[in-house]
Design a protein around this motif. Structure first.
Motif, PDB file in Angstrom:
ATOM      1  N   UNK C  12      10.266   4.259   7.420  1.00  0.00           N
ATOM      2  CA  UNK C  12      10.003   4.274   5.978  1.00  0.00           C
ATOM      3  C   UNK C  12       9.291   5.571   5.599  1.00  0.00           C
ATOM      4  N   UNK C  14       7.931   9.419   5.348  1.00  0.00           N
ATOM      5  CA  UNK C  14       8.501  10.755   5.297  1.00  0.00           C
ATOM      6  C   UNK C  14       7.577  11.793   5.910  1.00  0.00           C
ATOM      7  N   UNK C  15       6.671  11.372   6.772  1.00  0.00           N
ATOM      8  CA  UNK C  15       5.728  12.302   7.397  1.00  0.00           C
ATOM      9  C   UNK C  15       6.255  12.785   8.746  1.00  0.00           C
ATOM     10  N   UNK C  42      13.677   4.655   2.115  1.00  0.00           N
ATOM     11  CA  UNK C  42      12.724   5.384   1.269  1.00  0.00           C
ATOM     12  C   UNK C  42      12.516   6.810   1.813  1.00  0.00           C
ATOM     13  N   UNK C  43      11.276   7.239   1.992  1.00  0.00           N
ATOM     14  CA  UNK C  43      10.975   8.637   2.326  1.00  0.00           C
ATOM     15  C   UNK C  43      11.477   9.011   3.714  1.00  0.00           C
ATOM     16  N   UNK C  69      11.389  16.223  -2.886  1.00  0.00           N
ATOM     17  CA  UNK C  69      11.316  15.707  -1.515  1.00  0.00           C
ATOM     18  C   UNK C  69      11.712  16.799  -0.513  1.00  0.00           C
ATOM     19  N   UNK C 127      16.978   7.154  -4.731  1.00  0.00           N
ATOM     20  CA  UNK C 127      16.460   8.518  -4.658  1.00  0.00           C
ATOM     21  C   UNK C 127      17.552   9.543  -4.943  1.00  0.00           C
TER      22      UNK C 127
END
Lengths: 159, 159, 159
Positions: C12, C14-15, C42-43, C69, C127
């Motif tokens: 999930x 986005x790091x 998601x991310x 993003x 997104x």
């Protein structure tokens, strides 16, 4: 003879509140007679740092990381409402009021209940953390050992 | 006779997007005929708050927490790109455009599908949240009850 | 004949650091001969974006998301100590020094080991991400497919 149930937690987060959740679940599972492992990786390693400043030889980058990261469970911030350190103070105040157990004591309790505390050697390398800087009586291992525990786990969590 | 599969989610996060993921998985698992539990702890409790301001007696710290935390699912922020509340508006706009179900309706749907929504009593105490402030028809329990469900779970997640 | 063990990860986040953890566990599990799925939602979808700017028709909001993003694994930030992009540079420097494998290569390696990389179609819609913008040779599916894999999983994680 039935085998023991097993709980395995990856503690990735370096936040006080998330580490608290991890250790409360771990202590609960140990009380339930599970075999419990907490595998500390990345920022989660900070929960295992000793509070005192241990002198060890380090490169420049490793010194920088060492200074920027919290030294031990008690210095960690919150994942939400940290407000430059005011949030953790508030949480610790309400915890005292409600007789909730502070994180450093939850970690001690986990060690007394034989929860296996593991430091991820790969990320120790990356962040420049050395064994002398971490709590005594913990284990050191990599992802293969984690998977060996987790693949037979009943409760596996990434926190 | 075969036993039902079981999905157990700890919702620790107070972010709109993470809570959405939790509830989409929970509703999917319920549609798949799993027994599903969402155990709301720490900031995840905010998803269960009623929108209206319920008057209850509280200490000073508990009032502070109550004011600082979002009142209900619809007021929660994003884990990424929150931009002081602009991000949630953007997400809700694209969700409307794509007919995605908003979080408060996902929660309603979960209740209709008999997903067991549990509020963690220990963290309710810490954050000063009282039963009157939370949605009707939810359960109240501690970590032992969570572990009782999770240890027989097929899908266990910490979100 | 014994069945293969199965590891299923929801990515999930986005790091960069969390995606690294996900892909290290996934590659480890594949080496252990597990069937491995990473479900990007998601991310986490950003880890699957191609680095180059692909021209596709989009609405205004979808263009905004696309610009805000990170375009691909290499551009992702850190979950902690991001310091406006300085943190990721530091991490990548220490990774090079310690011969740790950068995220884009971990993703390649996962594809070579037949880890199933799935993009969540519902959040792609939200997104505004289109198939042309994502890596080749990945799968597209929704939450039902994820649950189908996860309910027989030995190691299920939400990262």
């Amino acid at each position: 003879m039935t085998e023991k149930k097993r709980t395995t937690i990856v503690l990735f987060s370096g936040d006080y509140d998330k580490a608290m959740a991890a250790y409360i679940i771990a202590n609960g599972a140990a009380a339930y007679d599970h075999e419990v492992t907490i595998f500390h990786t990345f920022w989660g390693l900070n929960a295992l740092r000793k509070e005192e400043n241990i002198q060890v030889k380090k490169g420049f980058m490793e010194k920088m990381f060492g200074k920027m990261m919290p030294r031990g469970a008690n210095k960690m911030g919150l994942s939400k409402m940290n407000y430059a350190g005011f949030g953790p103070k508030m949480i610790k105040d309400v915890m005292k009021k409600h007789n909730a157990i502070p994180l450093p004591n939850l970690i001690e309790m986990a060690q007394e209940q034989d929860v296996k505390l593991v430091a991820c050697t790969m990320t120790m390398d990356l962040l420049g953390l050395q064994k002398e800087e971490l709590l005594n009586d913990i284990d050191y291992a990599g992802v293969a050992a984690y998977l060996g525990d987790a693949q037979d786990g009943n409760v596996n969590l990434f926190i």
